[in-house]
Motif scaffolding. Structure first.
Motif, mmCIF file in Angstrom:
data_model
loop_
_atom_site.group_PDB
_atom_site.id
_atom_site.type_symbol
_atom_site.label_atom_id
_atom_site.label_comp_id
_atom_site.label_asym_id
_atom_site.label_seq_id
_atom_site.Cartn_x
_atom_site.Cartn_y
_atom_site.Cartn_z
ATOM 1 N N ALA A 164 0.857 -1.188 0.000
ATOM 2 C CA ALA A 164 0.000 0.000 0.000
ATOM 3 C C ALA A 164 0.889 1.232 0.000
ATOM 4 O O ALA A 164 1.732 1.393 0.879
ATOM 5 C CB ALA A 164 -0.906 -0.008 1.220
ATOM 6 N N MET A 165 0.690 2.076 -1.007
ATOM 7 C CA MET A 165 1.575 3.212 -1.180
ATOM 8 C C MET A 165 0.779 4.494 -1.391
ATOM 9 O O MET A 165 -0.041 4.575 -2.304
ATOM 10 C CB MET A 165 2.460 2.956 -2.402
ATOM 11 C CG MET A 165 3.777 3.649 -2.365
ATOM 12 S SD MET A 165 4.794 3.248 -3.810
ATOM 13 C CE MET A 165 5.024 1.490 -3.659
ATOM 14 N N HIS A 173 -0.443 10.596 6.498
ATOM 15 C CA HIS A 173 -0.352 9.430 5.622
ATOM 16 C C HIS A 173 -0.097 8.160 6.435
ATOM 17 O O HIS A 173 -0.723 7.126 6.189
ATOM 18 C CB HIS A 173 0.756 9.622 4.580
ATOM 19 C CG HIS A 173 0.375 10.523 3.460
ATOM 20 N ND1 HIS A 173 0.212 10.077 2.170
ATOM 21 C CD2 HIS A 173 0.125 11.851 3.430
ATOM 22 C CE1 HIS A 173 -0.116 11.091 1.388
ATOM 23 N NE2 HIS A 173 -0.173 12.184 2.133
ATOM 24 N N ALA A 174 0.843 8.243 7.386
ATOM 25 C CA ALA A 174 1.180 7.069 8.196
ATOM 26 C C ALA A 174 -0.036 6.579 8.974
ATOM 27 O O ALA A 174 -0.264 5.361 9.080
ATOM 28 C CB ALA A 174 2.329 7.398 9.144
ATOM 29 N N SER A 175 -0.823 7.495 9.484
ATOM 30 C CA SER A 175 -2.032 7.114 10.226
ATOM 31 C C SER A 175 -3.012 6.359 9.321
ATOM 32 O O SER A 175 -3.559 5.311 9.708
ATOM 33 C CB SER A 175 -2.684 8.379 10.802
ATOM 34 O OG SER A 175 -3.887 8.053 11.445
ATOM 35 N N ALA A 176 -3.230 6.863 8.112
ATOM 36 C CA ALA A 176 -4.135 6.188 7.166
ATOM 37 C C ALA A 176 -3.554 4.846 6.731
ATOM 38 O O ALA A 176 -4.291 3.858 6.598
ATOM 39 C CB ALA A 176 -4.387 7.082 5.950
ATOM 40 N N ILE A 220 3.692 -0.980 3.868
ATOM 41 C CA ILE A 220 3.112 0.343 3.646
ATOM 42 C C ILE A 220 4.227 1.376 3.520
ATOM 43 O O ILE A 220 5.282 1.250 4.144
ATOM 44 C CB ILE A 220 2.126 0.729 4.779
ATOM 45 C CG1 ILE A 220 2.770 0.606 6.159
ATOM 46 C CG2 ILE A 220 0.875 -0.139 4.698
ATOM 47 C CD1 ILE A 220 1.862 1.010 7.329
ATOM 48 N N GLY A 221 3.996 2.377 2.665
ATOM 49 C CA GLY A 221 5.003 3.410 2.485
ATOM 50 C C GLY A 221 4.462 4.635 1.785
ATOM 51 O O GLY A 221 3.352 4.625 1.244
ATOM 52 N N ILE A 222 5.277 5.662 1.806
ATOM 53 C CA ILE A 222 4.941 6.953 1.187
ATOM 54 C C ILE A 222 5.974 7.232 0.104
ATOM 55 O O ILE A 222 7.172 7.296 0.390
ATOM 56 C CB ILE A 222 4.952 8.093 2.225
ATOM 57 C CG1 ILE A 222 4.036 7.757 3.410
ATOM 58 C CG2 ILE A 222 4.554 9.420 1.569
ATOM 59 C CD1 ILE A 222 4.229 8.676 4.620
ATOM 60 N N MET A 223 5.509 7.396 -1.139
ATOM 61 C CA MET A 223 6.420 7.679 -2.247
ATOM 62 C C MET A 223 6.632 9.185 -2.367
ATOM 63 O O MET A 223 5.688 9.968 -2.327
ATOM 64 C CB MET A 223 5.868 7.131 -3.565
ATOM 65 C CG MET A 223 6.817 7.349 -4.737
ATOM 66 S SD MET A 223 6.319 6.512 -6.258
ATOM 67 C CE MET A 223 7.007 4.886 -5.950
ATOM 68 N N GLY A 275 10.416 9.410 -6.551
ATOM 69 C CA GLY A 275 10.254 7.966 -6.703
ATOM 70 C C GLY A 275 10.757 7.145 -5.539
ATOM 71 O O GLY A 275 10.549 5.935 -5.511
ATOM 72 N N THR A 276 11.428 7.759 -4.576
ATOM 73 C CA THR A 276 11.869 6.993 -3.402
ATOM 74 C C THR A 276 10.670 6.740 -2.498
ATOM 75 O O THR A 276 9.696 7.498 -2.502
ATOM 76 C CB THR A 276 12.964 7.721 -2.621
ATOM 77 O OG1 THR A 276 12.457 8.990 -2.179
ATOM 78 C CG2 THR A 276 14.220 7.933 -3.448
ATOM 79 N N VAL A 277 10.743 5.660 -1.740
ATOM 80 C CA VAL A 277 9.639 5.297 -0.851
ATOM 81 C C VAL A 277 10.139 5.212 0.575
ATOM 82 O O VAL A 277 11.128 4.529 0.864
ATOM 83 C CB VAL A 277 9.018 3.947 -1.266
ATOM 84 C CG1 VAL A 277 7.925 3.527 -0.294
ATOM 85 C CG2 VAL A 277 8.463 4.029 -2.687
ATOM 86 N N ASP A 278 9.452 5.924 1.477
ATOM 87 C CA ASP A 278 9.734 5.827 2.900
ATOM 88 C C ASP A 278 8.787 4.805 3.489
ATOM 89 O O ASP A 278 7.556 4.994 3.461
ATOM 90 C CB ASP A 278 9.515 7.183 3.593
ATOM 91 C CG ASP A 278 10.494 8.259 3.145
ATOM 92 O OD1 ASP A 278 11.665 7.901 2.886
ATOM 93 O OD2 ASP A 278 10.084 9.415 3.035
ATOM 94 N N ALA A 279 9.354 3.701 4.006
ATOM 95 C CA ALA A 279 8.532 2.672 4.640
ATOM 96 C C ALA A 279 7.919 3.236 5.904
ATOM 97 O O ALA A 279 8.520 4.061 6.591
ATOM 98 C CB ALA A 279 9.383 1.452 4.949
ATOM 99 N N VAL A 280 6.716 2.789 6.208
ATOM 100 C CA VAL A 280 6.036 3.190 7.435
ATOM 101 C C VAL A 280 5.928 1.964 8.318
ATOM 102 O O VAL A 280 5.505 0.901 7.869
ATOM 103 C CB VAL A 280 4.625 3.763 7.114
ATOM 104 C CG1 VAL A 280 3.857 4.053 8.396
ATOM 105 C CG2 VAL A 280 4.735 5.012 6.259
ATOM 106 N N ALA A 281 6.317 2.130 9.582
ATOM 107 C CA ALA A 281 6.273 0.999 10.532
ATOM 108 C C ALA A 281 4.880 0.831 11.103
ATOM 109 O O ALA A 281 4.073 1.692 11.107
ATOM 110 C CB ALA A 281 7.275 1.221 11.649
#
Length: 195
Positions: A132-133, A160-163, A182-185, A189-195
């Motif tokens: 999920a991005m 975004h992390a909450s959703a 789950i992550g935020i692009m 184009g880089t993606v930050d993973a969400v814990a």
């Protein structure tokens, strides 16, 4: 990412494709050569002769990608999935806001379509996980959370992390056998993973 780096990365993932301005990696229009045109004609001919439905929609695939309709992230999402060994091994669900659209109350009328689609993907494709991005500068996120909630990078990250966490929890409730990443692009184009 510089234009030459983007073109090299794209060409590594898509060596059989003719790259052009829509690809985002070419420095200008690229016309296919004679071999390229012959190759395209051969593929079109084989596709025209293949019986419809010859390759059923069932089978074993690895994952489902859920992301936003924003065209700025189409190539980046494909490249990210490909770089993680998932090229041609995932189904794809695209909706405004991506995972935000699947869980936020602002888009409640869309929820059933996503969850039913996920159940069908599990049934037909035997997927094992969901990626999920969301992405930066998302119009659907602004509609869902309000301008203030995405006014700074830190606030945007938290909204975004909450959703995304709510999305992961809902997948766990509905499809407990699936792993969820789950992550935020970012715009590059880089993606930050969400814990």
């Amino acid at each position: 990412m510089r234009k030459d780096d983007k073109m090299r990365e794209c060409s590594a993932v898509l060596p059989h494709m003719v790259h052009g301005p829509a690809c985002g990696c070419a420095t200008g229009p690229v016309a296919p050569g004679r071999r390229g045109l012959l190759g395209l004609a051969a593929v079109a001919g084989v596709a025209a002769l293949a019986p419809r439905g010859a390759r059923a929609g069932s089978g074993q695939y690895e994952a489902m990608l859920v992301n936003c309709i924003d065209p700025r992230f189409t190539t980046g999402s494909f490249l990210w999935m490909s770089s993680h060994g998932l090229r041609d091994r995932y189904s794809h669900f695209v909706i405004a806001g991506g995972p935000i659209g699947a869980v936020h109350a602002r888009f409640a009328e869309w929820h059933a379509a996503f969850w039913e689609n996920l159940a069908v993907s599990v049934q037909l494709h035997s997927i094992r996980r969901v990626t999920a991005m969301t992405h930066r500068d998302c119009g659907a996120a602004k509609l869902a959370f309000g301008e203030a909630a995405v006014a700074t990078r830190a606030a945007e990250s938290e909204a975004h992390a909450s959703a995304l966490r709510a999305f992961r929890a809902e997948v766990a409730r509905r499809q407990p056998g699936l792993a969820v990443s789950i992550g935020i692009m970012d715009l590059n184009g880089t993606v930050d993973a969400v814990a």
